[in-house]
Motif scaffolding. Structure first.
Motif, PDB file in Angstrom:
ATOM      1  N   GLU A  11       0.836  -1.201   0.000  1.00  5.96           N
ATOM      2  CA  GLU A  11       0.000   0.000   0.000  1.00  5.96           C
ATOM      3  C   GLU A  11       0.863   1.240   0.000  1.00  5.96           C
ATOM      4  O   GLU A  11       2.018   1.220   0.415  1.00  5.96           O
ATOM      5  N   ASN A  12       0.320   2.307  -0.494  1.00  3.91           N
ATOM      6  CA  ASN A  12       0.916   3.630  -0.356  1.00  3.91           C
ATOM      7  C   ASN A  12      -0.213   4.573   0.064  1.00  3.91           C
ATOM      8  O   ASN A  12      -1.266   4.107   0.511  1.00  3.91           O
ATOM      9  N   ASP A  13      -0.014   5.878  -0.054  1.00  3.52           N
ATOM     10  CA  ASP A  13      -1.072   6.778   0.431  1.00  3.52           C
ATOM     11  C   ASP A  13      -2.280   6.821  -0.503  1.00  3.52           C
ATOM     12  O   ASP A  13      -3.334   7.336  -0.127  1.00  3.52           O
ATOM     13  N   ARG A  14      -2.157   6.268  -1.714  1.00  3.86           N
ATOM     14  CA  ARG A  14      -3.238   6.337  -2.691  1.00  3.86           C
ATOM     15  C   ARG A  14      -4.070   5.050  -2.805  1.00  3.86           C
ATOM     16  O   ARG A  14      -5.269   5.098  -3.006  1.00  3.86           O
ATOM     17  N   PHE A  15      -3.393   3.891  -2.765  1.00  3.01           N
ATOM     18  CA  PHE A  15      -4.111   2.633  -3.005  1.00  3.01           C
ATOM     19  C   PHE A  15      -3.508   1.486  -2.196  1.00  3.01           C
ATOM     20  O   PHE A  15      -2.377   1.594  -1.698  1.00  3.01           O
ATOM     21  N   ALA A  16      -4.295   0.427  -2.076  1.00  7.32           N
ATOM     22  CA  ALA A  16      -3.840  -0.792  -1.398  1.00  7.32           C
ATOM     23  C   ALA A  16      -4.032  -1.959  -2.358  1.00  7.32           C
ATOM     24  O   ALA A  16      -4.991  -1.987  -3.134  1.00  7.32           O
ATOM     25  N   VAL A  17      -3.124  -2.929  -2.301  1.00  8.68           N
ATOM     26  CA  VAL A  17      -3.256  -4.156  -3.093  1.00  8.68           C
ATOM     27  C   VAL A  17      -3.505  -5.298  -2.118  1.00  8.68           C
ATOM     28  O   VAL A  17      -2.725  -5.491  -1.174  1.00  8.68           O
ATOM     29  N   ILE A  18      -4.588  -6.013  -2.325  1.00  7.74           N
ATOM     30  CA  ILE A  18      -4.904  -7.125  -1.407  1.00  7.74           C
ATOM     31  C   ILE A  18      -5.084  -8.426  -2.195  1.00  7.74           C
ATOM     32  O   ILE A  18      -5.417  -8.412  -3.383  1.00  7.74           O
ATOM     33  N   LEU A  19      -4.863  -9.531  -1.497  1.00 11.34           N
ATOM     34  CA  LEU A  19      -5.208 -10.844  -2.044  1.00 11.34           C
ATOM     35  C   LEU A  19      -6.599 -11.178  -1.522  1.00 11.34           C
ATOM     36  O   LEU A  19      -6.871 -11.063  -0.320  1.00 11.34           O
ATOM     37  N   VAL A  20      -7.486 -11.575  -2.417  1.00  9.18           N
ATOM     38  CA  VAL A  20      -8.872 -11.871  -2.048  1.00  9.18           C
ATOM     39  C   VAL A  20      -8.958 -13.305  -1.541  1.00  9.18           C
ATOM     40  O   VAL A  20      -8.393 -14.215  -2.146  1.00  9.18           O
ATOM     41  N   ASP A  21      -9.637 -13.491  -0.423  1.00  9.92           N
ATOM     42  CA  ASP A  21      -9.767 -14.830   0.140  1.00  9.92           C
ATOM     43  C   ASP A  21     -10.980 -15.522  -0.494  1.00  9.92           C
ATOM     44  O   ASP A  21     -12.077 -15.530   0.053  1.00  9.92           O
TER      45      ASP A  21
END
Lengths: 147, 147
Positions: free
Chosen positions: B23-33
């Motif tokens: 993540e940074n201040d603009r977006f987050a990257v997640i893995l979907v369960d």
């Protein structure tokens, strides 16, 4: 330009006269003839490429830009509740992007249009949206022609 | 940063500890369960924005770039037959992009994952794909950290 025999999007990209609302040497913008979704539009990459991430940087940015312009044109004319944007291509693995205006009264809302339909949109509503298509074609031409 | 009470993606963006792989201040990257789709990942814009075309140009390009990097990471590690990329948000109208690795033996192929399932993927196949997730997290971190 790679052309694959039997690929319906290669055929569309080469069709004469072109069914595109706008096209250049890289991509074509078409309005999809879907009775339940007037305003459904696509950006079709002309070369037979599988994924967006297969494109060289300059082409990828051009395609991102085209999808963005198409989203703006669809929003401007169709005034949807939400826009759905997708690159799938599991059936026809030739790079194309869907831009779909969504409304609370459409056949699948709030599910994606690929889910089971949950209602019928009133015919008068669909007719009203369909009547906007010439205006949508104009908006697309204007936004793409201005570079 | 606009936060909307009751928006699950606003909550996710503000969660501590963050569930994000990057993540940074603009977006987050997640893995979907998602049990049927190991490697399904999302880019979630942190600000409560509705559409990609609501973003100022610099942010839009940053988001396009993030989706592209995520697609590359998913392809590198998950080696899918096809990648599906989509921004829908009809249920949660807070800008997020899905990146989904697709395989001929997945539950919906060749239909989109939002259609009716047509098969069960063998458990051993899903386990093998799930075992790749730490490697996917590493690939995401590496591709995003390098700017």
């Amino acid at each position: 330009m790679t052309r694959v025999a039997g690929c319906e999007l290669c055929a569309l990209a080469a069709a004469s006269p072109s069914p595109a609302v706008f096209e250049n040497d890289r991509f074509a913008v078409i309005l999809v003839d879907d009775a339940g979704y007037p305003g459904f539009a696509r950006v079709i990459w002309k070369d037979h490429v599988r994924e967006t991430s297969d494109l060289p940087d300059a082409d990828r940015l051009l395609l991102n830009d085209a999808v963005w312009k198409l989203e703006l044109a669809v929003r401007e004319v169709m005034a949807p509740l939400k826009v759905n944007v997708a690159s799938l291509g599991n059936v026809v693995p030739h790079l194309h992007w869907h831009v779909i205006p969504r409304y609370a009264d459409d056949a699948h809302f709030p599910a994606p249009v690929w889910a089971q339909a949950v209602r019928e949109t009133p015919a008068a509503v669909l007719a009203r949206r369909k009547a906007l298509l010439p205006q949508l074609a104009d908006a697309i031409t204007r936004r793409f022609a201005s570079g």
